[in-house]
Structures are given as C-alpha cells and as structure tokens.
Design an enzyme around this catalytic site. Structure first.
Site, mmCIF file in Angstrom:
data_model
loop_
_atom_site.group_PDB
_atom_site.id
_atom_site.type_symbol
_atom_site.label_atom_id
_atom_site.label_comp_id
_atom_site.label_asym_id
_atom_site.label_seq_id
_atom_site.Cartn_x
_atom_site.Cartn_y
_atom_site.Cartn_z
ATOM 1 N N GLY A 11 -7.550 1.290 1.023
ATOM 2 C CA GLY A 11 -8.857 1.598 0.490
ATOM 3 C C GLY A 11 -9.727 1.054 1.109
ATOM 4 O O GLY A 11 -9.956 -0.576 0.425
ATOM 5 N N ARG A 72 -3.996 4.506 4.990
ATOM 6 C CA ARG A 72 -2.914 4.179 4.432
ATOM 7 C C ARG A 72 -1.740 4.860 4.837
ATOM 8 O O ARG A 72 -0.947 5.734 5.176
ATOM 9 C CB ARG A 72 -2.479 4.946 2.882
ATOM 10 C CG ARG A 72 -3.863 5.066 2.308
ATOM 11 C CD ARG A 72 -3.985 5.266 1.089
ATOM 12 N NE ARG A 72 -5.627 5.452 0.566
ATOM 13 C CZ ARG A 72 -5.622 4.148 -0.727
ATOM 14 N NH1 ARG A 72 -4.772 2.512 -1.075
ATOM 15 N NH2 ARG A 72 -7.004 4.418 -1.044
ATOM 16 N N ASP A 103 -3.118 -4.724 -3.778
ATOM 17 C CA ASP A 103 -1.401 -4.547 -3.445
ATOM 18 C C ASP A 103 -0.840 -4.425 -2.759
ATOM 19 O O ASP A 103 0.780 -4.998 -2.114
ATOM 20 C CB ASP A 103 -1.077 -3.836 -5.085
ATOM 21 C CG ASP A 103 -0.050 -4.418 -5.625
ATOM 22 O OD1 ASP A 103 0.181 -6.489 -5.873
ATOM 23 O OD2 ASP A 103 0.648 -4.063 -6.754
ATOM 24 N N THR A 126 -10.254 -4.394 -2.801
ATOM 25 C CA THR A 126 -9.909 -4.437 -3.134
ATOM 26 C C THR A 126 -11.361 -3.376 -4.505
ATOM 27 O O THR A 126 -11.202 -4.139 -5.335
ATOM 28 C CB THR A 126 -8.365 -3.067 -4.052
ATOM 29 O OG1 THR A 126 -8.960 -2.121 -4.487
ATOM 30 C CG2 THR A 126 -8.081 -4.111 -4.488
ATOM 31 N N ASP A 128 -10.917 -1.929 -6.460
ATOM 32 C CA ASP A 128 -9.621 -1.792 -7.888
ATOM 33 C C ASP A 128 -10.053 -3.520 -9.290
ATOM 34 O O ASP A 128 -9.215 -3.491 -9.386
ATOM 35 C CB ASP A 128 -8.654 -0.971 -8.251
ATOM 36 C CG ASP A 128 -8.304 0.036 -6.997
ATOM 37 O OD1 ASP A 128 -9.459 0.648 -7.254
ATOM 38 O OD2 ASP A 128 -7.702 0.329 -6.806
ATOM 39 N N ASP A 130 -7.588 -5.440 -8.910
ATOM 40 C CA ASP A 130 -6.333 -5.561 -9.595
ATOM 41 C C ASP A 130 -5.369 -6.112 -9.281
ATOM 42 O O ASP A 130 -4.014 -6.254 -9.354
ATOM 43 C CB ASP A 130 -5.442 -3.303 -9.957
ATOM 44 C CG ASP A 130 -5.277 -3.123 -8.314
ATOM 45 O OD1 ASP A 130 -6.517 -4.251 -7.255
ATOM 46 O OD2 ASP A 130 -4.880 -2.339 -8.690
ATOM 47 N N ARG A 172 -8.259 3.243 -9.983
ATOM 48 C CA ARG A 172 -7.198 3.900 -10.208
ATOM 49 C C ARG A 172 -6.591 3.374 -11.696
ATOM 50 O O ARG A 172 -7.162 3.658 -12.952
ATOM 51 C CB ARG A 172 -5.472 2.818 -9.337
ATOM 52 C CG ARG A 172 -5.808 3.241 -7.979
ATOM 53 C CD ARG A 172 -4.866 2.666 -7.578
ATOM 54 N NE ARG A 172 -4.938 2.719 -6.240
ATOM 55 C CZ ARG A 172 -4.145 3.834 -4.761
ATOM 56 N NH1 ARG A 172 -4.571 4.804 -5.027
ATOM 57 N NH2 ARG A 172 -4.724 4.124 -3.947
#
Ligand code: F6P
Length: 319
Positions: A11, A72, A103, A126, A128, A130, A172
C-alpha cells in the site's frame, strides 16, 4: 560509481514521494548513482529499472502516492521470479536497495537477500503503523490528519441531526489509526482488534446520555474488529435507539498532501537507509524508537507482531 536503487511496495503512503526526492538528492550527494524500480517487486521482475535524475523528482514533494508506482506482488513469492529479479539488478549493476513498504514487502526483500546476497535497507512505510520494533511508519501522520478532518466534518452534520455515525478506519488487524483518531477527535466509542469489547456494556450509559440531552454519537471502528461495521450501526439503531449512518473512509486515508511531519520523517528515514548501506549494514530496517533511529536486523522485525503501547490501549479499556 556505485549504483543504488529504490522501490515502493504494498500500500502506498503519503510520504513516499518526499522519500524518493530525498533519495535521489542524497544518493548523488554521497557519490552514488540513484535508480528507480517502478511498480515494486513486480517491476523488479519485469526489469522496469531506470536511472533517476533531479528532474524526475522536481515538484513531487507535495504529492501523495508514489511517482514510481507500487504493487502487491504474488510472483515475487516464487524463487524463480526472485532469480529473474537478481539478474535484472545485476544487469543494471545494482547491489544496494532501499525498500519502502510494510511487513509483507520486508519478507520479500529478505528472501532476495538470503538467496542472492542483495544488500538492502527497509523503511517502514504503511498507514497501518504495524511494524514491530518501530514506533512510527511513514505516512501515518498524513493518514491521521485526513481521518481527523473527516471526523470533524462528520461531526458537523451529526450534530445537526440526532444520529450516530460509525466511522470505519483502515489498518488491517492493527487498531492504531482508529485508536489515535478516537483520542484526538473526541469520539464516544472506539473499537479495535486489540481490545475485547461488549457493546452491551455501553448501552445503558448511551441511553442515559440521550435522556440527558445528547443528540449524536460518533464511533470510530477499525476494519479488523470481529464485527462488520454495519452491525455496529445496527446496534445503535436497535439497542440505543438512535438513527445511524456508516462512513467507510477507505482509500482517502492513503492519499493527500504529505504533512510536514511525514516530509521530515521521509528525509530522515532515507538518510539513515543510505548511510546504513554505505556503512556496510546489509539487511536492516530503519526503526524509529523512543531513542531515535536505530537499525534492526530484518529477522527481528518480521518475526514479531507490532504491539500498540499499553498506556494508549488503557485509555479505551473499560475498567
Ligand atoms: O496496508 C495498508 C492498507 O491500506 C490497509 O490498511 C488496508 O487494509 C489495505 O492496505 C488495503 O489494500 P488495497 O489498497 O490493496 O485494497
């Protein structure tokens, strides 16, 4: 002259373009030849590699997304495709790579490193937020500011009627975006995957608040929770007794003019990545921590799951 390349994978985030601009400028300053790899690992397999110049990055600092594209790549999961990628890098005499991604992208580049010795430095990028061992991923501040503006705007209309708005954020299985947005936008309810919840525990309180004059509710929910967003909206209608609307923020969270913070972080992340490669650190992630920037071996980063700071989580835990 040594060649160094950069690619964006997974992303996209607002902050990638500032990172590309600084990558070109800083690489040249350090006596390197910068290259772009277009469309992530897909482009690496398809040999979409091009030497980069100042002209390529003029005027991109203010734009979200990534000028060199992202993807992706399922193909990159195969050994055969990674062998093709290595051949393409060899043909352009590139053995140092800067990878912007999350990741999954980190695992991909790690495989290439293990099989073919390609030196890389990864930059957490990202929305996210994360990535383990790392407090801040490029693009998060811009995403949070977009969410903030959206919630502020929704509040205007929510307060004009008597309605509940259930606003879904991306992330996510990480609730960081929803949690920070809840805390900084003053919403009434926040649901994220990291914190167990029971909607019924809010019911009486919300009904009492309506009796006492409350007109509207704002709930921020992360896309990764156990229920569908529409079920939360239905709960407001059926159990709390207030008309409800859903707003899925979706991909608007990934775009927009990069904030000052993301522009600055892009600059710093890239500096650390290029310096690491020049200094002989060959398979690391630049991590931003309470003690500043550090390099962590990729294994250490990808083998663990990111955990949101417990103190932040406590803010939304029901006692
Ligand atoms: O990982 C970033 C992210 O924006 C997630 O928050 C979201 O679930 C996903 O990507 C969406 O992916 P895509 O853009 O491929 O639909």
């Amino acid at each position: 002259m040594k060649n160094i390349a950069i690619l964006c994978s997974g992303g996209d985030v607002s902050g990638m373009n500032p990172a590309l601009k600084h990558f070109v400028e800083y690489s040249i300053k350090m006596g390197l030849s910068p290259y772009f790899i277009f469309d992530g690992f897909e482009g690496l397999i398809d040999n979409k590699i091009k030497k980069a110049s100042y002209d390529d990055v003029a005027g991109i600092l203010t734009r979200g997304g990534t000028k060199i594209g992202s993807a992706r790549s399922k193909r990159f999961m195969t050994k055969e495709s990674r062998a093709v990628a290595k051949k393409n890098l060899d043909n352009s005499k590139i053995d140092m790579l800067v990878v912007l991604g999350g990741d999954g992208s980190f695992r991909g580049i790690h495989e290439l490193h293990k099989e073919h010795g390609i030196k890389f430095c990864a930059i957490p990028s990202t929305i996210d937020n994360d990535i383990s061992q790392n407090e801040y991923c490029l693009g998060v501040d811009t995403a949070l500011n977009i969410i903030k503006s959206s919630i502020d705007a929704i509040r205007d209309t929510a307060s004009s009627f008597s309605r509940a708005f259930v606003i879904e954020t991306m992330g996510r299985d990480c609730g960081y975006l929803a949690l920070i947005s809840h805390l900084t936008s003053g919403s009434e309810l926040c649901l994220i995957p990291e914190v167990e919840y029971d909607l019924n525990s809010y019911k009486n309180d919300f009904k009492k608040q309506i009796k006492n004059g409350r007109r509207y509710f704002i709930a921020v929910v992360s896309e990764g929770i156990k229920q569908e967003t529409k079920e939360i909206a239905e709960w407001f209608e059926n159990e709390v007794g207030v008309e409800s609307k859903i707003c899925v923020l979706g991909h608007i969270q990934r775009g927009g003019n990069p904030t000052v913070y993301d522009r600055l972080m892009a600059y710093k992340f890239v500096n650390h990545a290029v310096d690491a490669l020049l200094g002989g650190i060959n398979s690391s992630v630049v991590c931003y921590t309470k003690n500043g920037f550090i390099h962590k071996e990729i294994d250490e980063v990808t083998s663990q799951k990111y955990k949101i700071d417990q103190k932040l989580l406590n803010y939304i835990k029901k006692s």
